[in-house]
Write a protein that holds these residues in place. Sequence first.
Motif, PDB file in Angstrom:
ATOM      1  N   THR A 132       0.820  -1.215   0.000  1.00 62.64           N
ATOM      2  CA  THR A 132       0.000   0.000   0.000  1.00 62.64           C
ATOM      3  C   THR A 132       0.852   1.262   0.000  1.00 62.64           C
ATOM      4  O   THR A 132       0.339   2.349  -0.257  1.00 62.64           O
ATOM      5  CB  THR A 132      -0.911   0.045   1.238  1.00 62.64           C
ATOM      6  OG1 THR A 132      -0.110   0.174   2.405  1.00 62.64           O
ATOM      7  CG2 THR A 132      -1.756  -1.205   1.333  1.00 62.64           C
ATOM      8  N   SER A 175       1.515   7.019  -0.240  1.00 60.67           N
ATOM      9  CA  SER A 175       0.077   7.238  -0.432  1.00 60.67           C
ATOM     10  C   SER A 175      -0.400   8.477   0.310  1.00 60.67           C
ATOM     11  O   SER A 175      -1.183   9.271  -0.222  1.00 60.67           O
ATOM     12  CB  SER A 175      -0.703   6.008   0.048  1.00 60.67           C
ATOM     13  OG  SER A 175      -0.363   4.862  -0.706  1.00 60.67           O
ATOM     14  N   TYR A 229      -5.556   2.643   0.871  1.00 55.77           N
ATOM     15  CA  TYR A 229      -5.651   1.304   1.463  1.00 55.77           C
ATOM     16  C   TYR A 229      -5.362   0.202   0.444  1.00 55.77           C
ATOM     17  O   TYR A 229      -5.155  -0.949   0.823  1.00 55.77           O
ATOM     18  CB  TYR A 229      -7.045   1.069   2.040  1.00 55.77           C
ATOM     19  CG  TYR A 229      -7.291   1.734   3.368  1.00 55.77           C
ATOM     20  CD1 TYR A 229      -6.786   1.192   4.538  1.00 55.77           C
ATOM     21  CD2 TYR A 229      -8.040   2.906   3.461  1.00 55.77           C
ATOM     22  CE1 TYR A 229      -7.022   1.790   5.773  1.00 55.77           C
ATOM     23  CE2 TYR A 229      -8.281   3.517   4.678  1.00 55.77           C
ATOM     24  CZ  TYR A 229      -7.772   2.959   5.829  1.00 55.77           C
ATOM     25  OH  TYR A 229      -7.994   3.557   7.048  1.00 55.77           O
ATOM     26  N   TRP A 230      -5.385   0.550  -0.823  1.00 56.18           N
ATOM     27  CA  TRP A 230      -5.239  -0.460  -1.872  1.00 56.18           C
ATOM     28  C   TRP A 230      -3.855  -1.115  -1.833  1.00 56.18           C
ATOM     29  O   TRP A 230      -2.855  -0.442  -1.680  1.00 56.18           O
ATOM     30  CB  TRP A 230      -5.446   0.193  -3.244  1.00 56.18           C
ATOM     31  CG  TRP A 230      -5.097  -0.688  -4.397  1.00 56.18           C
ATOM     32  CD1 TRP A 230      -5.607  -1.915  -4.700  1.00 56.18           C
ATOM     33  CD2 TRP A 230      -4.147  -0.400  -5.432  1.00 56.18           C
ATOM     34  NE1 TRP A 230      -5.064  -2.410  -5.850  1.00 56.18           N
ATOM     35  CE2 TRP A 230      -4.144  -1.498  -6.324  1.00 56.18           C
ATOM     36  CE3 TRP A 230      -3.297   0.675  -5.696  1.00 56.18           C
ATOM     37  CZ2 TRP A 230      -3.335  -1.546  -7.451  1.00 56.18           C
ATOM     38  CZ3 TRP A 230      -2.501   0.627  -6.816  1.00 56.18           C
ATOM     39  CH2 TRP A 230      -2.521  -0.465  -7.684  1.00 56.18           C
ATOM     40  N   GLY A 231      -3.832  -2.427  -1.977  1.00 59.15           N
ATOM     41  CA  GLY A 231      -2.567  -3.146  -2.077  1.00 59.15           C
ATOM     42  C   GLY A 231      -2.432  -4.306  -1.109  1.00 59.15           C
ATOM     43  O   GLY A 231      -1.620  -5.200  -1.324  1.00 59.15           O
ATOM     44  N   TRP A 232      -3.246  -4.320  -0.030  1.00 62.22           N
ATOM     45  CA  TRP A 232      -3.126  -5.403   0.944  1.00 62.22           C
ATOM     46  C   TRP A 232      -3.373  -6.772   0.330  1.00 62.22           C
ATOM     47  O   TRP A 232      -2.918  -7.796   0.854  1.00 62.22           O
ATOM     48  CB  TRP A 232      -4.087  -5.181   2.113  1.00 62.22           C
ATOM     49  CG  TRP A 232      -5.506  -4.961   1.676  1.00 62.22           C
ATOM     50  CD1 TRP A 232      -6.132  -3.765   1.527  1.00 62.22           C
ATOM     51  CD2 TRP A 232      -6.464  -5.961   1.312  1.00 62.22           C
ATOM     52  NE1 TRP A 232      -7.430  -3.944   1.087  1.00 62.22           N
ATOM     53  CE2 TRP A 232      -7.652  -5.293   0.946  1.00 62.22           C
ATOM     54  CE3 TRP A 232      -6.445  -7.351   1.248  1.00 62.22           C
ATOM     55  CZ2 TRP A 232      -8.802  -5.966   0.532  1.00 62.22           C
ATOM     56  CZ3 TRP A 232      -7.577  -8.033   0.827  1.00 62.22           C
ATOM     57  CH2 TRP A 232      -8.738  -7.346   0.481  1.00 62.22           C
ATOM     58  N   THR A 268      -4.999  -4.617   6.782  1.00 64.65           N
ATOM     59  CA  THR A 268      -5.946  -3.495   6.715  1.00 64.65           C
ATOM     60  C   THR A 268      -6.124  -2.847   8.078  1.00 64.65           C
ATOM     61  O   THR A 268      -6.214  -1.616   8.181  1.00 64.65           O
ATOM     62  CB  THR A 268      -7.313  -3.961   6.175  1.00 64.65           C
ATOM     63  OG1 THR A 268      -7.855  -4.982   7.028  1.00 64.65           O
ATOM     64  CG2 THR A 268      -7.196  -4.500   4.769  1.00 64.65           C
ATOM     65  N   LEU A 298      -3.014  -0.803   8.877  1.00 64.66           N
ATOM     66  CA  LEU A 298      -3.009   0.401   8.047  1.00 64.66           C
ATOM     67  C   LEU A 298      -3.944   1.457   8.616  1.00 64.66           C
ATOM     68  O   LEU A 298      -3.624   2.654   8.628  1.00 64.66           O
ATOM     69  CB  LEU A 298      -3.423   0.050   6.609  1.00 64.66           C
ATOM     70  CG  LEU A 298      -2.368  -0.674   5.777  1.00 64.66           C
ATOM     71  CD1 LEU A 298      -2.993  -1.229   4.499  1.00 64.66           C
ATOM     72  CD2 LEU A 298      -1.211   0.248   5.436  1.00 64.66           C
ATOM     73  N   SER A 307       6.535  -0.507  -2.576  1.00 62.29           N
ATOM     74  CA  SER A 307       5.309  -0.624  -3.362  1.00 62.29           C
ATOM     75  C   SER A 307       5.593  -1.053  -4.795  1.00 62.29           C
ATOM     76  O   SER A 307       4.825  -1.814  -5.391  1.00 62.29           O
ATOM     77  CB  SER A 307       4.556   0.712  -3.358  1.00 62.29           C
ATOM     78  OG  SER A 307       3.282   0.556  -3.943  1.00 62.29           O
TER      79      SER A 307
END
Length: 521
Positions: free
Chosen positions: A37, A42, A233-236, A261, A264, A330
């Motif tokens: 993430t 981010s 939050y995207w990527g977990w 999540t 994060l 990332s």
Amino acid sequence: MAVFSPGLRPVQEPRDKGLKTGALGLASSVAIGMASTAPAYSLAATLFFVVAAVGLKSPLVAVLAFVPMLLCSVGFSELNKADPDCGTTFIWAARAFGPKTGWAGGWAIVAADVLVMTSLAQVAGQYLFFLVQGPNSAIGGSASGGWVLLVGILWIAAMTYLCYRGIEVSARVQKTLLSIEITILLVLSVTALIRVYGSHPPGSLHPSLSWLSPSHLPVSAFVSGLILMLFIYWGWDTALSVNEETADKSRTPGRAGIISTVLLLVTYVIVIIAVQAFAGIGGKGVGLTNPAHQFDVLSVTGGAIFGSSGFGTVLSRLLFLMVLSSAAASTQTTILPSARTTLSMAAYEALPESFAKISPRYLTPTVSTLVVGAVSILLYIPLNYISGGNPIADAVTAIGLYIAFYYGLTAFSCVWYYRATLTSSAWNLWMRGILPGLGGLIMYAAGFYSLQSDWVASNSYTTWTVPVLHWQVGGIFIIAALAAAAGVISFAFMRVTAPAFFRNETLTRTTPVLVSNKELL
């Protein structure tokens, strides 16, 4: 041999694709999920826009954006219990809804990953010069300059090599980079709060519970902020993409995704409250809505928090290292899921067979990994030169559509896959029905809102005028549409040249995870 577990639909015993099994434990999987993430990157790239949309309510939006992510992660976890395949959404959607839908889900993962690589490479190029030459580096300040482009290309190549080199090497690198990133973020937050309650810098505010209250927050502003927060939050789900290389692969990856999540959420809320309290939301100086640093909130604010003399100078430089390590982590963990998605698609003949080749030495995808890196570079170069590199910013925003699509699709796949057993227990009803279904609905609602918003030219950094009609269309919409068009062309090519998958001949509900007819490189 079929495997039966209480409440699970039968799926054939999975067979090895050639990846290195049992290489990752829970800690490594969580590190990969969190690092993917890129928390520092981010926040640096998104916080300005979130605060501009919702003001002091940004901590609230961070909490609320966590909800659909958690709900979708439950769906990922439950599907992984039945079928721990590295193709994730591709496999699960194909089993639930058919090959066409599964293929679309797989393409969405790859499209999102490749699009974000352009921004990660650019950030890495800039911050390397900031780290070496200082915050006033003229080279680093030129985002689309030739030196930044060169470093960005070399960066992608280096991260591609690390992914090719082996999953265990990747995991060790991720743990190191994530440790640096989280440590500096926590030091930044603690220092900011100490200064707020001590010297009380100009523009600073004391944290308030009202920041977590939904009162006086317009619906339109809330939705805009929520969509922006979904990106951070995207990527977990990368923790699920490496499931076939994880010990206890039916349980550990799903647990890692959920834990990621939650961690994060804690990280984001702490940092956002601390930075917002110190900088305020003004449009001047270090205020979070100052357009002068809209793409780089953390380094500017962090420099003010730590100061410019003595040990503060060292900490300020460490901020650049933090964002650089975040981009590195990332970049690496973006290549991992793309390569494994295309590996799985090739194993079931949904992509050319060459994508399923495995290195006999490192037990990693070879062609899939190298192609993802090469395509990312080939996309990065033209986007860097068109309109001064502005399409890169639009590409990052366009990713939101693909995130909403494949996260929501996975959640709905969970509900449909387990539909016959949902009423057999309260656990099944909630964990495989209500919760993922609600997560999918929220994701698709956000996606549809984003779609109409992305069409508006004023919301993008680049625009295109439709001939004859003279419509001004936003660059975000154009990039998303071009990525979709590339998917349609690839889909049509595979359906004509290798129709077996699309005829349900290579993958059904009870088809084992196949070993493709691959050549070892």
